[in-house]
Scaffold this motif. Structure first.
Motif, PDB file in Angstrom:
ATOM      1  N   GLU A 459       0.851  -1.188   0.000  1.00  0.00           N
ATOM      2  CA  GLU A 459       0.000   0.000   0.000  1.00  0.00           C
ATOM      3  C   GLU A 459       0.889   1.241   0.000  1.00  0.00           C
ATOM      4  O   GLU A 459       1.834   1.339   0.781  1.00  0.00           O
ATOM      5  N   TYR A 460       0.530   2.225  -0.838  1.00  0.00           N
ATOM      6  CA  TYR A 460       1.311   3.454  -0.962  1.00  0.00           C
ATOM      7  C   TYR A 460       0.364   4.639  -1.037  1.00  0.00           C
ATOM      8  O   TYR A 460      -0.779   4.521  -1.513  1.00  0.00           O
ATOM      9  N   ALA A 461       0.862   5.789  -0.550  1.00  0.00           N
ATOM     10  CA  ALA A 461       0.154   7.055  -0.715  1.00  0.00           C
ATOM     11  C   ALA A 461       0.865   7.826  -1.808  1.00  0.00           C
ATOM     12  O   ALA A 461       2.084   8.066  -1.727  1.00  0.00           O
ATOM     13  N   PHE A 462       0.103   8.220  -2.838  1.00  0.00           N
ATOM     14  CA  PHE A 462       0.672   8.916  -3.985  1.00  0.00           C
ATOM     15  C   PHE A 462       0.191  10.363  -3.992  1.00  0.00           C
ATOM     16  O   PHE A 462      -1.020  10.627  -3.891  1.00  0.00           O
ATOM     17  N   THR A 463       1.098  11.295  -4.080  1.00  0.00           N
ATOM     18  CA  THR A 463       0.758  12.719  -4.158  1.00  0.00           C
ATOM     19  C   THR A 463       1.061  13.196  -5.570  1.00  0.00           C
ATOM     20  O   THR A 463       2.175  12.984  -6.078  1.00  0.00           O
ATOM     21  N   TYR A 464       0.045  13.853  -6.183  1.00  0.00           N
ATOM     22  CA  TYR A 464       0.223  14.284  -7.567  1.00  0.00           C
ATOM     23  C   TYR A 464      -0.499  15.603  -7.782  1.00  0.00           C
ATOM     24  O   TYR A 464      -1.396  15.985  -7.021  1.00  0.00           O
ATOM     25  N   THR A 476      -3.885  13.730  -3.077  1.00  0.00           N
ATOM     26  CA  THR A 476      -3.195  12.567  -2.523  1.00  0.00           C
ATOM     27  C   THR A 476      -4.196  11.423  -2.449  1.00  0.00           C
ATOM     28  O   THR A 476      -5.289  11.583  -1.889  1.00  0.00           O
ATOM     29  N   GLN A 477      -3.790  10.283  -3.033  1.00  0.00           N
ATOM     30  CA  GLN A 477      -4.672   9.110  -3.044  1.00  0.00           C
ATOM     31  C   GLN A 477      -3.857   7.869  -2.704  1.00  0.00           C
ATOM     32  O   GLN A 477      -2.659   7.777  -3.014  1.00  0.00           O
ATOM     33  N   SER A 507       5.529  12.566  -4.897  1.00  0.00           N
ATOM     34  CA  SER A 507       6.102  11.748  -3.826  1.00  0.00           C
ATOM     35  C   SER A 507       5.299  10.472  -3.664  1.00  0.00           C
ATOM     36  O   SER A 507       4.112  10.416  -3.984  1.00  0.00           O
ATOM     37  N   VAL A 508       6.041   9.420  -3.093  1.00  0.00           N
ATOM     38  CA  VAL A 508       5.428   8.129  -2.815  1.00  0.00           C
ATOM     39  C   VAL A 508       5.886   7.683  -1.427  1.00  0.00           C
ATOM     40  O   VAL A 508       7.090   7.711  -1.132  1.00  0.00           O
ATOM     41  N   GLN A 509       4.920   7.273  -0.595  1.00  0.00           N
ATOM     42  CA  GLN A 509       5.223   6.852   0.766  1.00  0.00           C
ATOM     43  C   GLN A 509       4.699   5.449   0.977  1.00  0.00           C
ATOM     44  O   GLN A 509       3.551   5.143   0.666  1.00  0.00           O
ATOM     45  N   ASN A 510       5.617   4.558   1.555  1.00  0.00           N
ATOM     46  CA  ASN A 510       5.156   3.197   1.789  1.00  0.00           C
ATOM     47  C   ASN A 510       4.532   3.070   3.168  1.00  0.00           C
ATOM     48  O   ASN A 510       4.418   4.042   3.912  1.00  0.00           O
ATOM     49  N   SER A 511       4.157   1.841   3.522  1.00  0.00           N
ATOM     50  CA  SER A 511       3.431   1.627   4.781  1.00  0.00           C
ATOM     51  C   SER A 511       4.311   1.847   5.997  1.00  0.00           C
ATOM     52  O   SER A 511       3.803   1.981   7.121  1.00  0.00           O
ATOM     53  N   THR A 512       5.633   1.866   5.823  1.00  0.00           N
ATOM     54  CA  THR A 512       6.535   2.122   6.948  1.00  0.00           C
ATOM     55  C   THR A 512       6.996   3.564   6.959  1.00  0.00           C
ATOM     56  O   THR A 512       7.980   3.902   7.630  1.00  0.00           O
ATOM     57  N   SER A 513       6.280   4.423   6.214  1.00  0.00           N
ATOM     58  CA  SER A 513       6.536   5.867   6.149  1.00  0.00           C
ATOM     59  C   SER A 513       7.858   6.221   5.490  1.00  0.00           C
ATOM     60  O   SER A 513       8.379   7.325   5.693  1.00  0.00           O
ATOM     61  N   CYS A 514       8.386   5.315   4.779  1.00  0.00           N
ATOM     62  CA  CYS A 514       9.569   5.648   3.981  1.00  0.00           C
ATOM     63  C   CYS A 514       9.093   6.360   2.730  1.00  0.00           C
ATOM     64  O   CYS A 514       8.290   5.824   1.966  1.00  0.00           O
ATOM     65  N   THR A 515       9.554   7.578   2.558  1.00  0.00           N
ATOM     66  CA  THR A 515       9.064   8.419   1.466  1.00  0.00           C
ATOM     67  C   THR A 515      10.168   8.643   0.451  1.00  0.00           C
ATOM     68  O   THR A 515      11.317   8.930   0.808  1.00  0.00           O
ATOM     69  N   THR A 516       9.746   8.538  -0.787  1.00  0.00           N
ATOM     70  CA  THR A 516      10.676   8.806  -1.879  1.00  0.00           C
ATOM     71  C   THR A 516      10.128   9.955  -2.713  1.00  0.00           C
ATOM     72  O   THR A 516       9.018   9.859  -3.244  1.00  0.00           O
TER      73      THR A 516
END
Length: 906
Positions: A459-464, A476-477, A507-516
């Motif tokens: 699961e990821y949160a995508f900001t566009y 953000t979805q 930006s993309v953030q994974n379930s462990t809050s690691c953001t790229t």
């Protein structure tokens, strides 16, 4: 003097020279003698030729001889020629010169020798060994004398390609008996000669060669249980079977017939080493050498790493669990073992990193010293999150000839890598085409430029950001990534206008809050729908098998359907019944375009096409205001005249005719058609086109009198028939029929005659010289002038003649009367000609002799007796004219029915 001597021998030549000198009546003054020509055909028995003796005349001794052709073998002082030293046949010149002789004006003479070639002597017992590749055949044909050069060697039994000049390749030919001939050409009167060599090629011993495909080198640790019955003969290729194996070390060979060894036994009893076994084959003919081949069996020693271990070490600040953003990482692998088992030196080590996505395999050189060695693990093998195992899979000792693999157990260690969201090989796109009022779909996917999928499942949160020419908004979805793919819905309210948009993923953030943080963008277009409200459709009627074109027209003054390429969906009902047919990529320009119906759906008859949808071919956006326009059309079946019939009744010359065209009414339908015909035969007409109307399968057209001006057989040919409206050409043509144009009866060459008659008598109209065919004819004639009358009668012409009776009852008056033939009808053909042929005759009145008297004066014998005719009336009743009088005489003269002709009455 020049003379020719056939040389049979040295003494015979001298005899002939003496004989010639004894009988000559001419005195020779030349001191060098006379030129001479001699021939020697038997070189074998005529080794020496005395050239001085061959000279004519009285040559003076002491001169010098010169070999003009450098033939060889000439003694220049004595003139003796050794023909065995001449290596070729031919014609040679030798010049004799005398110097210092007083009174000698001609001091040179030439002897011309024609010398036969020599092919050598026959040899039927030549022997060669099979392994010889370059046998000179000249060695078999003798040397006393030597055979001459420039002859031709030929093989008369055996492969011709094994012989190259005098060189014979016995190895190529193989064992067997071969026959060769050597032929030298004829020279002058000397015939060609030939020698024969019969050679026996004996078989050479063959110990064979080592087959490189058979493995004879083994490592000490190899499983040799399958090599306990190793037949050395299997290593050899092409060996003779009668050889013997020998060796000096292992005692594996037990006798002459033994060729099987136990390699496992050799390894177990003698250890690593090289063990040689020799195979020897003796020749059957001592001309050939023996043959030997050695097979070497090699057993190589291996190194033992089974008690060693491997450990990964990192920089001091690193743990054995790292984050992916710390990559690349430098890792060292160290192997520690027993120095007694692992000799110092360099080894080829192959290790692998696994499992995916951290994978790699590499072969490196590791240096072992005192049982310890290290190597750097390739940092490129650590690429993404996962538990990566480094494992040594083989160690090769490159110092062994067979590259023997060392014994290893478990040489491995692991590294754990925790991933950041990795979009380095991720691409984004928005599905196109996208029409107004539709949700968009933003897709993230692996670009496929690497073997691995970098963005792992989760699961990821995508900001566009979504931006158009009028708006810009960040969203953000959350979405699930599976196998590198995820989809995000772009709602219609975020796409309010038909416009160009740019979506940028920031930006993309994974379930462990690691953001790229990323910067991925793509553009897309929200397309308008086609405006088809004023679109209409029309279709022209067509012929069977013709292309049926559907015409699309936007009826608006300014077309609402803009230029472009469209897909039209349509239904057809009627003779053709299809639904949901699609005409793809129809080009519309200025509101107009067309497409053709598929041939396989066409059917004859009336049909109606209805457009059910219009969509843009590129965008696939479909119009929502189409009014379902329709058009009716007719496909006309091809007229079929295959079994049609033409009919024309025979007609009279210049009379015209009607042609009837009859066909099956189901094959040529009712209606107007364009018909083209030609006339040939007695009457000719070029292609003529007319319009005919078919009713119940029948139509007709007329041929004019002008077209049928000549009598005879005429052919009418219908060359084409097509529907008048659509020009649908009929099949089954041309269609032809013959008819007769009958000649009109004519009196051009006919003579008419009527004999003048007395009033109250019948006469006749006579026809003569006519070219009318024999037969019955109706003649219409009329009388004019003194008499008038019209009548039609039938008469028969025979041989150009006929007759019609003119009844006295119709000749009611006297005087000149004209009879005119006004028409003639051939009763057999009913052909009528209107004519105007006439002749004139007289109806004479009957003479009024009531008041006539006759008187005759007496006469003397031999005088003329004249009869006098007198009309006694006051006004004579007998009109002036010429008359014939018939009279009788009785008495001294007795005669009856005498006629006095052409008596003039005045």
């Amino acid at each position: 003097m020049h003379k020719t001597i056939t040389f049979l021998g040295k003494m015979l030549c001298a005899f002939f020279l003496l004989f010639n000198a004894g009988i000559s009546s001419k005195s020779y003054g030349q001191c060098a003698g006379e030129d001479a020509s001699i021939t020697s055909c038997d070189k074998e028995s005529n080794q020496y030729i005395d050239l001085f003796a061959a000279l004519g005349g009285s040559p003076v001794a002491g001169g010098v001889w010169f070999d003009s052709d450098n033939s060889g073998g000439l003694n220049t002082a004595t003139g003796e020629l050794n023909t065995w030293l001449i290596n070729r046949g031919g014609t040679f010149s030798y010049t004799y010169t005398v110097e210092g002789e007083t009174g000698c004006s001609d001091n040179q003479s030439t002897v011309t020798l024609t010398l036969a070639g020599y092919a050598g002597s026959d040899n039927f017992n030549a022997v060669a060994c099979e392994d010889e590749t370059n046998i000179n055949l000249f060695q078999f044909v003798g040397s006393n004398p030597n055979p001459t050069l420039f002859g031709t060697w030929a093989i008369t039994s055996g492969p011709s390609d094994a012989l190259n000049g005098p060189r014979f390749n016995a190895q190529q030919a193989g064992p067997g008996s071969y026959t060769f001939t050597y032929t030298v050409d004829a020279q002058g009167s000397c015939p060609s000669t030939m020698s024969t060599v019969v050679m026996q090629v004996v078989e050479a011993p063959e110990s064979g060669t080592v087959d490189p495909a058979v493995n004879t080198s083994f490592c000490e640790t190899d499983d040799l249980s399958g090599q306990t019955n190793f037949d050395l003969r299997d290593v050899l290729i092409g060996e003779d079977t009668n050889g013997v194996w020998t060796e000096t070390t292992t005692n594996e060979i037990s006798g002459f017939n033994d060729s099987v060894i136990n390699i496992q036994n050799i390894r177990d009893n003698f250890g690593p080493g090289i063990y040689n076994f020799t195979y020897t084959v003796q020749p059957t003919n001592p001309l050939c050498d023996l043959s030997q081949t050695t097979v070497s069996i090699e057993i190589e020693e291996v190194v033992d790493f089974t008690n060693a271990n491997l450990e990964l070490t990192f920089p001091a600040e690193e743990d054995d669990v790292i984050c992916e953003d710390t990559l690349p990482i430098n890792t060292t692998a160290t192997i520690t073992g027993d120095s007694a088992d692992i000799p110092d030196g360099d080894y080829e080590l192959t290790y692998e990193v696994s499992p995916s996505p951290n994978t790699g395999m590499e072969t490196i050189t590791i240096t072992m010293s005192n049982g310890v060695g290290s190597f750097a693990v390739n940092p490129d093998f650590f690429t993404a999150a996962g538990v990566a195992e480094v494992r040594v899979i083989s160690i090769i000792d490159p110092n062994t000839e067979n590259n023997c693999e060392a014994l290893i157990a478990n040489l491995s260690d692991t590294l754990t890598i925790v991933a950041l969201p990795d979009l380095t090989d991720t691409q984004i796109s928005v599905d196109q085409p996208l029409c107004l009022d539709e949700n968009g779909r933003l897709t993230l996917s692996d670009a496929g430029t690497t073997a691995a999928i970098e963005l792992i499942d989760g699961e990821y949160a995508f900001t566009y950001t979504l931006e158009s020419s009028t708006t810009s908004q960040e969203y953000t979805q959350t979405a699930t990534v599976l196998n590198g793919e995820a989809t995000i819905t772009l709602a219609t309210n975020a796409l309010p206008n038909a416009d160009d948009y740019t979506v940028t993923l920031s930006s993309v953030q994974n379930s462990t809050s690691c953001t790229t943080p990323v910067d991925l963008s793509t553009t897309f277009t929200v397309l308008p729908k086609p405006d088809a409200e004023t679109v209409s459709v029309s279709i022209n009627d067509t012929c069977e098998d013709d292309v049926v074109s559907v015409n699309i027209t936007d009826t608006a003054e300014t077309p609402n359907l803009v230029d472009g390429t469209y897909d039209f969906t349509y239904d057809i009902s009627g003779a053709i019944t299809v639904t949901d047919q699609i005409a793809s990529s129809v080009i519309i320009t200025d509101g107009s375009g067309s497409f053709d119906l598929p041939q396989d759906i066409l059917a004859n008859g009336s049909s109606t096409l209805t457009l059910t949808s219009v969509s843009n071919s590129t965008s696939t956006c479909e119009a929502d205001n189409l009014t379902m326009p329709a058009a009716s059309f007719n496909i006309v079946p091809t007229p079929d005249a295959t079994n049609a019939v033409l009919a024309v009744a025979d007609t009279c010359e210049d009379g015209g005719a009607s042609v009837t065209f009859t066909a099956d009414a189901s094959l040529i339908l009712d209606g107007d058609y364009t018909l083209t015909y030609t006339l040939s035969g007695a009457n000719t007409t070029e292609a003529t086109t007319t319009t005919v109307t078919f009713t119940s399968g029948s139509a007709s057209f007329d041929l004019t009198a002008e077209q049928l001006a000549e009598a005879g057989t005429t052919t009418v040919t219908v060359t084409s028939l097509a529907t008048a409206a659509q020009s649908c050409e009929a099949t089954g043509l041309p269609l032809a029929t013959d008819f007769e144009v009958l000649p009109l009866p004519a009196l051009e060459n006919t003579t008419l005659a009527v004999a003048s008659v007395c009033f109250g008598e019948n006469t006749s109209l006579e026809f003569s010289g006519s070219d009318l065919p024999d037969g019955s004819y109706e003649i219409t004639y009329e009388l004019s002038e003194a008499n008038t009358f019209t009548e039609t009668v039938s008469t028969t012409f025979t041989g150009g003649e006929a007759s019609i009776v003119l009844d006295a009852a119709n000749l009611t008056a006297t005087g000149s009367t004209t009879v005119t033939v006004t028409s003639i009808t051939n009763e057999s053909t009913a052909c009528v000609s209107t004519v105007a042929t006439s002749t004139t005759f007289d109806v004479n009145p009957i003479p009024d002799a009531e008041t006539i008297t006759v008187s005759i004066n007496d006469t003397c014998e031999d005088d003329v007796v004249s009869v006098n005719i007198t009309d006694t009336a006051e006004t004579p009743n007998l009109a002036d004219g010429t008359y014939d009088f018939t009279y009788d005489i009785s008495g001294a003269i007795t005669v009856t029915d005498q006629i006095a002709s052409s008596v003039i009455i005045t």
